[in-house]
Design a protein around this motif. Structure first.
Motif, PDB file in Angstrom:
ATOM      1  N   LYS A  43      -8.734   1.755  -8.527  1.00  0.00           N
ATOM      2  CA  LYS A  43      -7.606   1.083  -9.182  1.00  0.00           C
ATOM      3  C   LYS A  43      -7.678  -0.421  -8.861  1.00  0.00           C
ATOM      4  CE  LYS A  43      -5.463   4.786 -10.767  1.00  0.00           C
ATOM      5  NZ  LYS A  43      -5.269   5.040 -12.212  1.00  0.00           N
ATOM      6  N   VAL A  44      -7.646  -1.241  -9.882  1.00  0.00           N
ATOM      7  CA  VAL A  44      -7.688  -2.689  -9.636  1.00  0.00           C
ATOM      8  C   VAL A  44      -6.366  -3.200  -9.090  1.00  0.00           C
ATOM      9  CG1 VAL A  44      -9.499  -3.178 -11.319  1.00  0.00           C
ATOM     10  CG2 VAL A  44      -7.104  -3.181 -12.061  1.00  0.00           C
ATOM     11  N   ARG A  45      -5.331  -2.378  -9.113  1.00  0.00           N
ATOM     12  CA  ARG A  45      -4.037  -2.783  -8.562  1.00  0.00           C
ATOM     13  C   ARG A  45      -3.982  -2.668  -7.038  1.00  0.00           C
ATOM     14  NH1 ARG A  45       0.493  -3.132 -11.749  1.00  0.00           N
ATOM     15  NH2 ARG A  45       0.124  -2.902 -13.981  1.00  0.00           N
ATOM     16  N   GLN A  46      -4.954  -1.962  -6.452  1.00  0.00           N
ATOM     17  CA  GLN A  46      -4.916  -1.763  -5.005  1.00  0.00           C
ATOM     18  C   GLN A  46      -5.164  -3.066  -4.249  1.00  0.00           C
ATOM     19  OE1 GLN A  46      -7.827   1.358  -4.497  1.00  0.00           O
ATOM     20  NE2 GLN A  46      -6.341   2.986  -4.901  1.00  0.00           N
ATOM     21  N   ALA A  47      -4.528  -3.165  -3.090  1.00  0.00           N
ATOM     22  CA  ALA A  47      -4.588  -4.404  -2.306  1.00  0.00           C
ATOM     23  C   ALA A  47      -6.022  -4.773  -1.942  1.00  0.00           C
ATOM     24  CB  ALA A  47      -3.736  -4.251  -1.045  1.00  0.00           C
ATOM     25  N   GLU A  48      -6.849  -3.766  -1.665  1.00  0.00           N
ATOM     26  CA  GLU A  48      -8.230  -4.053  -1.268  1.00  0.00           C
ATOM     27  C   GLU A  48      -8.978  -4.776  -2.384  1.00  0.00           C
ATOM     28  OE1 GLU A  48     -12.261  -1.666   0.221  1.00  0.00           O
ATOM     29  OE2 GLU A  48     -10.386  -0.585  -0.169  1.00  0.00           O
ATOM     30  N   PHE A  49      -8.809  -4.321  -3.619  1.00  0.00           N
ATOM     31  CA  PHE A  49      -9.507  -5.005  -4.706  1.00  0.00           C
ATOM     32  C   PHE A  49      -8.891  -6.373  -4.981  1.00  0.00           C
ATOM     33  CE2 PHE A  49     -10.042  -6.354  -9.085  1.00  0.00           C
ATOM     34  CZ  PHE A  49     -11.420  -6.415  -9.140  1.00  0.00           C
TER      35      PHE A  49
END
Length: 313
Positions: free
Chosen positions: A67-73
């Motif tokens: 998911k591009v919404r995740q903090a890591e990305f």
């Protein structure tokens, strides 16, 4: 003017010509973001998306966040610091950080003449609804679904012989060409955004399996348009002798037919003709469940089928 550092987001075959065009014309690609590998085929082994294959062939770094919404990305996105994001059929909803973050914005290649056919399957639905024209829009993304300002558009006719595969490939190529024009105009300051007329919007939702079911009581042109809009994938279908029959190609015959819809009215030299709501549909290329895709003449050689049998039951 220096060409912007681009982060490219795309997944299927539609996105490959655009990525290739950017690299061919010297645009610096800081990374390519695509969907994770997915199980495919009978063995359900993991297979990479087309954009990943293309990007690795061009020695570009590839990222595949769940998911591009995740903090890591999002932290990775900040580190990449792209000046421009280019999106082509990526397959995830982007967060505001990606849409609003780059100083030159976030643009999308959409295969319709927005505001017509917003959504996930514009090429399919344009064919299913028997449109005469379609096109490509380069748009500035916002938080809505295909609601952003139009930067550039080009129209193209839908040919009578076009199916989804034909039109998809032509619009993918047109999208790549239009993207390069839009980027060049952006560099010279001649690109003028214009808002969409939201009252004129129509929608192209993601296809469900039931969308492919042929309703033989429908108008013959409606049936053939459905076949064209889903060929070669995911494919319109009916049922024959209790098994699924995929239909890849068919023609419409608006003629008087004295049989209930779905009835086989001819098997033989005339091919396989099926009664429909206002005429007959001649099947040209089919695939029976568990068998190969075949021209209907070859299909009929291996099957006992007689007039009066009913499809769709």
């Amino acid at each position: 003017m220096t060409k912007p550092r681009i982060l490219f987001l795309g997944t299927p075959d539609f996105a490959v010509p655009a990525l290739s065009a950017l690299v061919r014309h010297g645009y610096p690609i800081c990374a390519v973001v695509t969907q994770p590998d997915r199980p495919r085929g009978r063995g359900r082994s993991l297979a990479p998306p087309p954009v990943k294959i293309a990007a690795e062939g061009m020695s570009l770094p590839v990222l595949q966040p769940a998911k591009v919404r995740q903090a890591e990305f999002l932290a990775t996105f900040d580190d990449l610091a792209p000046e421009l994001v280019v999106v082509a059929a990526f397959g995830q909803i982007l967060p505001p950080e990606i849409i609003r973050g780059p100083k030159r914005g976030c643009i999308n290649i959409h295969p319709s003449l927005l505001p017509k056919y917003r959504g996930a399957a514009p090429i399919n639905w344009a064919l299913i609804r028997n449109e005469r024209t379609t096109g490509v829009t380069i748009m500035r993304m916002d938080e809505g679904v295909d609601t952003g300002d139009i930067l550039l558009q080009e129209e193209t006719p839908i040919l009578a012989e076009d199916n989804y595969g034909d039109l998809h490939d032509r619009l993918a190529k047109l999208g790549a060409e239009l993207l390069l024009i839009a980027l060049a105009m952006g560099e010279t300051g001649t690109l003028l955004p214009r808002p969409q007329d939201h009252q004129q919007a129509s929608f192209a939702p993601r296809l469900a399996r039931e969308d492919g079911l042929i309703h033989w009581e429908a108008d013959v042109r409606t049936i053939v348009s459905l076949v064209r809009g889903l060929s070669p994938t995911p494919c319109a279908f009916t049922f024959l002798q209790g098994k699924q029959l995929k239909v890849y190609a068919a023609t419409a015959e608006a003629t008087a037919v004295n049989a209930p819809p779905g009835t086989v009215i001819e098997v033989g030299r005339g091919g396989l003709r099926i009664a429909a709501g206002n005429g007959a549909v001649a099947l040209q290329e089919v695939q029976w469940e568990g068998k190969k895709r075949l021209p209907v003449e070859d299909f009929l050689r291996g099957l006992r089928l007689a007039p009066g049998e009913v499809l769709g039951q």
